[in-house]
Scaffold this motif. Structure first.
Motif, PDB file in Angstrom:
ATOM      1  N   ALA A  51       0.824  -1.209   0.000  1.00 41.09           N
ATOM      2  CA  ALA A  51       0.000   0.000   0.000  1.00 41.09           C
ATOM      3  C   ALA A  51       0.856   1.256   0.000  1.00 41.09           C
ATOM      4  O   ALA A  51       0.506   2.267  -0.628  1.00 41.09           O
ATOM      5  CB  ALA A  51      -0.928   0.000   1.211  1.00 41.09           C
ATOM      6  N   ALA A  52       1.997   1.204   0.695  1.00 40.57           N
ATOM      7  CA  ALA A  52       2.878   2.373   0.775  1.00 40.57           C
ATOM      8  C   ALA A  52       3.739   2.552  -0.473  1.00 40.57           C
ATOM      9  O   ALA A  52       4.404   3.577  -0.620  1.00 40.57           O
ATOM     10  CB  ALA A  52       3.783   2.246   2.003  1.00 40.57           C
ATOM     11  N   GLY A  53       3.748   1.556  -1.352  1.00 38.07           N
ATOM     12  CA  GLY A  53       4.590   1.637  -2.537  1.00 38.07           C
ATOM     13  C   GLY A  53       6.018   1.201  -2.287  1.00 38.07           C
ATOM     14  O   GLY A  53       6.868   1.307  -3.177  1.00 38.07           O
ATOM     15  N   THR A  54       6.320   0.692  -1.095  1.00 36.89           N
ATOM     16  CA  THR A  54       7.661   0.222  -0.772  1.00 36.89           C
ATOM     17  C   THR A  54       7.992  -1.065  -1.516  1.00 36.89           C
ATOM     18  O   THR A  54       9.148  -1.322  -1.844  1.00 36.89           O
ATOM     19  CB  THR A  54       7.790  -0.009   0.751  1.00 36.89           C
ATOM     20  OG1 THR A  54       7.456   1.204   1.433  1.00 36.89           O
ATOM     21  CG2 THR A  54       9.193  -0.434   1.130  1.00 36.89           C
ATOM     22  N   ALA A  55       6.981  -1.884  -1.771  1.00 40.75           N
ATOM     23  CA  ALA A  55       7.174  -3.142  -2.494  1.00 40.75           C
ATOM     24  C   ALA A  55       6.050  -3.331  -3.500  1.00 40.75           C
ATOM     25  O   ALA A  55       4.917  -2.892  -3.275  1.00 40.75           O
ATOM     26  CB  ALA A  55       7.216  -4.316  -1.519  1.00 40.75           C
TER      27      ALA A  55
END
Length: 348
Positions: free
Chosen positions: A139-143
């Motif tokens: 959701a955070a765009g980290t993965a």
């Protein structure tokens, strides 16, 4: 005064974790109730009546948690089309070593050097805590894609002479691949409910081996290096927490309990499973279980059951799934998903 706060984790509608693959692995060594009865003061009837377990898989000498995790991870990756991942999360109570974490080694052995990798420790709720963590990374765009593995060699921390735990706990691993997608896709993870109560941490514990014991001038007593739990109070807490978190997750998903096609509960023991299902109003035909032949595999329990049920056809695409678990900490949680169409390899 203690206050318990537990609410659903809602992910952004435009970026949601979606199940893209599932896999599991069980060590080949099978230990039956009759095998245990030969060295413990018990028998097959006593074990089945109290736990619902007939056999369990136990890792052999030299087999570590990472070995099981790698095998389950390979199968989940194959199920997802051998897609690369940029994060590996391992939920476990039995890491290969106290330091470092097991996940980086698992990632490297799977060919993913340089990716984000770490362990999650929440005992039998570990997979659901890991699910929330992996979903948050997406959701955070980290993965973009995360390999989440629940893996345990619980036999390494159970007293082999204690019939109250040795007959229940076992070894195994299960894994899912999660990818970035949207909430309306098949396989999307719904709201996740998590909770804890550290005021009851002594109900389920390994007393020795940590900084609390090592910083004490008192030497550990015999047997304190093994896992122990207070059965009666653990039973009461497990039923209450698994039921309430399951109800919260279903409500947060906008479902009714009648909408749930399959209850995938942590395989603690048959009595807990029956009571939780009864309180949720989920009859036998809407439940899946593998405790009879795998026992309680702690953090591996839910993903292992998902993989086996999908491979056998007990879970099919479109099924609305409710997952719920309870473990040491105390910790508990629940989550929902609509099952996608996946290729699944057998666990052994």
């Amino acid at each position: 005064m203690s206050k318990v706060v537990s609410g659903p984790l809602r992910l952004p509608a435009d970026r949601n974790a979606v199940i893209a693959g599932v896999g599991a692995w069980l060590p080949p060594n099978v230990v039956t109730n009759h095998d245990l009865a030969a060295r413990l003061d018990t028998d097959d009837t006593w074990i089945r009546t109290r736990t619902g377990i007939a056999q369990r898989h136990i890792a052999g000498p030299g087999i570590a948690t990472s070995d099981l995790a790698v095998e389950a991870g390979l199968r989940a990756l194959k199920s997802a089309g051998d897609t690369p991942v940029d994060a590996v999360v391992v939920a476990t109570t039995t890491p290969d070593r106290p330091c470092p974490a097991t996940a980086p080694e698992v990632a490297a052995r799977l060919g993913f050097r340089g990716v984000l990798a770490f362990d999650v420790s929440a005992v039998c709720t570990g997979f659901l805590y890991g699910l929330a963590t992996a979903a948050g990374l997406i959701a955070a765009g980290t993965a973009q894609q995360v390999l989440l593995i629940g893996a345990e060699t619980f036999s390494t921390i159970v007293n082999p002479e204690d019939r109250t735990t040795a007959v229940i706990f076992a070894d195994g691993a299960g894994a899912v691949v999660l990818r970035a997608g949207t909430r309306d896709e098949s396989g999307a993870i719904g709201p996740i409910v998590l909770g804890s109560d550290g005021g009851l941490s002594d109900l389920i514990q390994v007393p020795a081996g940590g900084s609390r014991q090592r910083s004490s001038p008192r030497s550990p007593m015999a047997g304190e290096e093994y896992f122990v739990m207070r059965g009666r109070e653990t039973y009461r807490q497990a039923v209450e927490r698994m039921t309430s978190s399951g109800e919260q997750a279903v409500e947060a998903a906008g479902w009714r309990m009648d909408d749930v096609d399959r209850l995938v509960a942590h395989q603690a023991n048959a009595r807990i499973l029956d009571t939780v299902a009864g309180r949720l109003g989920i009859e036998a035909e809407r439940r899946v279980s593998n405790i009879e032949h795998v026992g309680n595999t702690a953090a591996a329990s839910i993903p292992l059951l998902l993989a086996e049920a999908a491979a056998s056809g007990c879970i099919v695409p479109g099924h609305r799934i409710l997952m719920t678990a309870f473990g040491g900490g105390l910790t508990w949680g629940a989550a929902t998903a609509v099952w996608p169409d996946l290729d699944v390899l057998p666990a052994t």
